[in-house]
Design an enzyme around this catalytic site. Structure first.
Site, PDB file in Angstrom:
ATOM      1  N   GLY A  46       0.830  -1.197   0.000  1.00 49.87           N
ATOM      2  CA  GLY A  46       0.000   0.000   0.000  1.00 49.87           C
ATOM      3  C   GLY A  46       0.861   1.241   0.000  1.00 49.87           C
ATOM      4  O   GLY A  46       2.054   1.179   0.313  1.00 49.87           O
ATOM      5  N   GLN A  51       3.185   9.875   1.486  1.00 47.26           N
ATOM      6  CA  GLN A  51       4.464   9.174   1.320  1.00 47.26           C
ATOM      7  C   GLN A  51       5.186   9.574   0.044  1.00 47.26           C
ATOM      8  O   GLN A  51       6.375   9.286  -0.111  1.00 47.26           O
ATOM      9  CB  GLN A  51       4.248   7.655   1.326  1.00 47.26           C
ATOM     10  CG  GLN A  51       3.817   7.114   2.684  1.00 47.26           C
ATOM     11  CD  GLN A  51       3.681   5.618   2.640  1.00 47.26           C
ATOM     12  OE1 GLN A  51       2.653   5.093   2.227  1.00 47.26           O
ATOM     13  NE2 GLN A  51       4.723   4.906   3.046  1.00 47.26           N
ATOM     14  N   CYS A  89       6.519  -0.702   6.526  1.00 41.72           N
ATOM     15  CA  CYS A  89       6.095   0.513   5.828  1.00 41.72           C
ATOM     16  C   CYS A  89       7.219   0.965   4.914  1.00 41.72           C
ATOM     17  O   CYS A  89       8.389   0.958   5.318  1.00 41.72           O
ATOM     18  CB  CYS A  89       5.786   1.609   6.857  1.00 41.72           C
ATOM     19  SG  CYS A  89       5.267   3.163   6.137  1.00 41.72           S
ATOM     20  N   LEU A  90       6.857   1.365   3.701  1.00 35.44           N
ATOM     21  CA  LEU A  90       7.882   1.805   2.745  1.00 35.44           C
ATOM     22  C   LEU A  90       8.618   3.054   3.240  1.00 35.44           C
ATOM     23  O   LEU A  90       9.722   3.333   2.791  1.00 35.44           O
ATOM     24  CB  LEU A  90       7.240   2.087   1.376  1.00 35.44           C
ATOM     25  CG  LEU A  90       6.660   0.860   0.662  1.00 35.44           C
ATOM     26  CD1 LEU A  90       5.924   1.288  -0.607  1.00 35.44           C
ATOM     27  CD2 LEU A  90       7.748  -0.154   0.342  1.00 35.44           C
ATOM     28  N   HIS A 131      -3.670   0.881   8.057  1.00 39.58           N
ATOM     29  CA  HIS A 131      -2.316   1.448   8.004  1.00 39.58           C
ATOM     30  C   HIS A 131      -2.267   2.680   7.100  1.00 39.58           C
ATOM     31  O   HIS A 131      -1.698   3.714   7.463  1.00 39.58           O
ATOM     32  CB  HIS A 131      -1.369   0.340   7.497  1.00 39.58           C
ATOM     33  CG  HIS A 131       0.055   0.742   7.317  1.00 39.58           C
ATOM     34  ND1 HIS A 131       1.097   0.115   7.959  1.00 39.58           N
ATOM     35  CD2 HIS A 131       0.626   1.692   6.534  1.00 39.58           C
ATOM     36  CE1 HIS A 131       2.238   0.680   7.591  1.00 39.58           C
ATOM     37  NE2 HIS A 131       1.984   1.631   6.730  1.00 39.58           N
ATOM     38  N   GLU A 132      -2.908   2.557   5.916  1.00 40.24           N
ATOM     39  CA  GLU A 132      -2.835   3.672   4.951  1.00 40.24           C
ATOM     40  C   GLU A 132      -3.693   4.851   5.405  1.00 40.24           C
ATOM     41  O   GLU A 132      -3.286   6.011   5.248  1.00 40.24           O
ATOM     42  CB  GLU A 132      -3.255   3.192   3.562  1.00 40.24           C
ATOM     43  CG  GLU A 132      -2.396   2.077   2.985  1.00 40.24           C
ATOM     44  CD  GLU A 132      -0.901   2.337   3.027  1.00 40.24           C
ATOM     45  OE1 GLU A 132      -0.473   3.503   2.963  1.00 40.24           O
ATOM     46  OE2 GLU A 132      -0.144   1.358   3.164  1.00 40.24           O
ATOM     47  N   HIS A 135      -1.878   6.970   7.801  1.00 45.11           N
ATOM     48  CA  HIS A 135      -0.925   7.903   7.169  1.00 45.11           C
ATOM     49  C   HIS A 135      -1.583   9.254   6.882  1.00 45.11           C
ATOM     50  O   HIS A 135      -0.937  10.300   6.977  1.00 45.11           O
ATOM     51  CB  HIS A 135      -0.418   7.333   5.838  1.00 45.11           C
ATOM     52  CG  HIS A 135       0.788   6.458   5.945  1.00 45.11           C
ATOM     53  ND1 HIS A 135       2.002   6.884   6.427  1.00 45.11           N
ATOM     54  CD2 HIS A 135       0.978   5.159   5.590  1.00 45.11           C
ATOM     55  CE1 HIS A 135       2.880   5.891   6.380  1.00 45.11           C
ATOM     56  NE2 HIS A 135       2.284   4.829   5.878  1.00 45.11           N
TER      57      HIS A 135
HETATM   58 NI    NI Z   1       3.120   2.957   5.545  1.00 42.92          NI
END
Ligand code: NI
Length: 153
Positions: A46, A51, A89-90, A131-132, A135
């Site tokens: 995701g 991000q 997480c990226l 999670h997204e 953000h």
């Molecule tokens: Ni993330």
């Protein structure tokens, strides 16, 4: 095709509350396509707009069949149960941790054309919805980690 730079933990962009999307134009759809390309290259589950440095309420989530769900202005409208996934997480490379998330999550949103969409998922996709969306409110999953997990490389 355009790969955007992924903002890393420590950048204050990741702590901001994102603004709702009100205009569904080609500029938004270019952003969505760039985010899809960026997510694919990073091999992630995701990606949220902040991000890639854009403070808009837009996220992508890889569905069970690897289709990419586009969620504009997503709102989690129902949850059931709990699960204890291991998340990464990226924006926080090389770190994984256990969290507590709902087992089943319904998210309502719009697609990149402004059409209403609604998805109910379990497992990792449900985790990813949470999670997204976190953000978009300036939260990283790290805040929810109960235990870090170390993988041998
Ligand atoms: Ni993330």
């Amino acid at each position: 095709m355009a790969i955007r730079n992924i903002v890393k933990e420590g950048d204050e962009i990741l702590t901001k509350v994102c603004r709702p999307v009100t205009v569904f134009d080609d500029r938004l759809r270019t952003l969505v396509q760039d985010m899809k390309d960026t997510l694919a290259k990073a091999n992630g589950a995701g990606l949220a707009a902040p991000q890639v440095g854009v403070l808009k309420r837009l996220v992508l989530v890889a569905d069970d069949n690897d289709e990419i769900l586009v969620l504009v202005n997503p709102v989690i409208t129902h949850t059931e149960g709990t699960q204890t996934p291991t998340e990464g997480c990226l924006s926080v490379p090389g770190v994984w941790g256990k969290t507590v998330r709902p087992a089943k999550v319904t998210v309502e949103a719009q697609d990149e054309y402004g059409n209403p969409v609604k998805y109910t998922r379990t497992g990792i996709v449900a985790v990813c919805f949470c999670h997204e969306v976190d953000h978009l409110d300036g939260h990283l999953y790290r805040e929810r980690v109960t235990e870090y997990v170390h993988f041998d490389d």
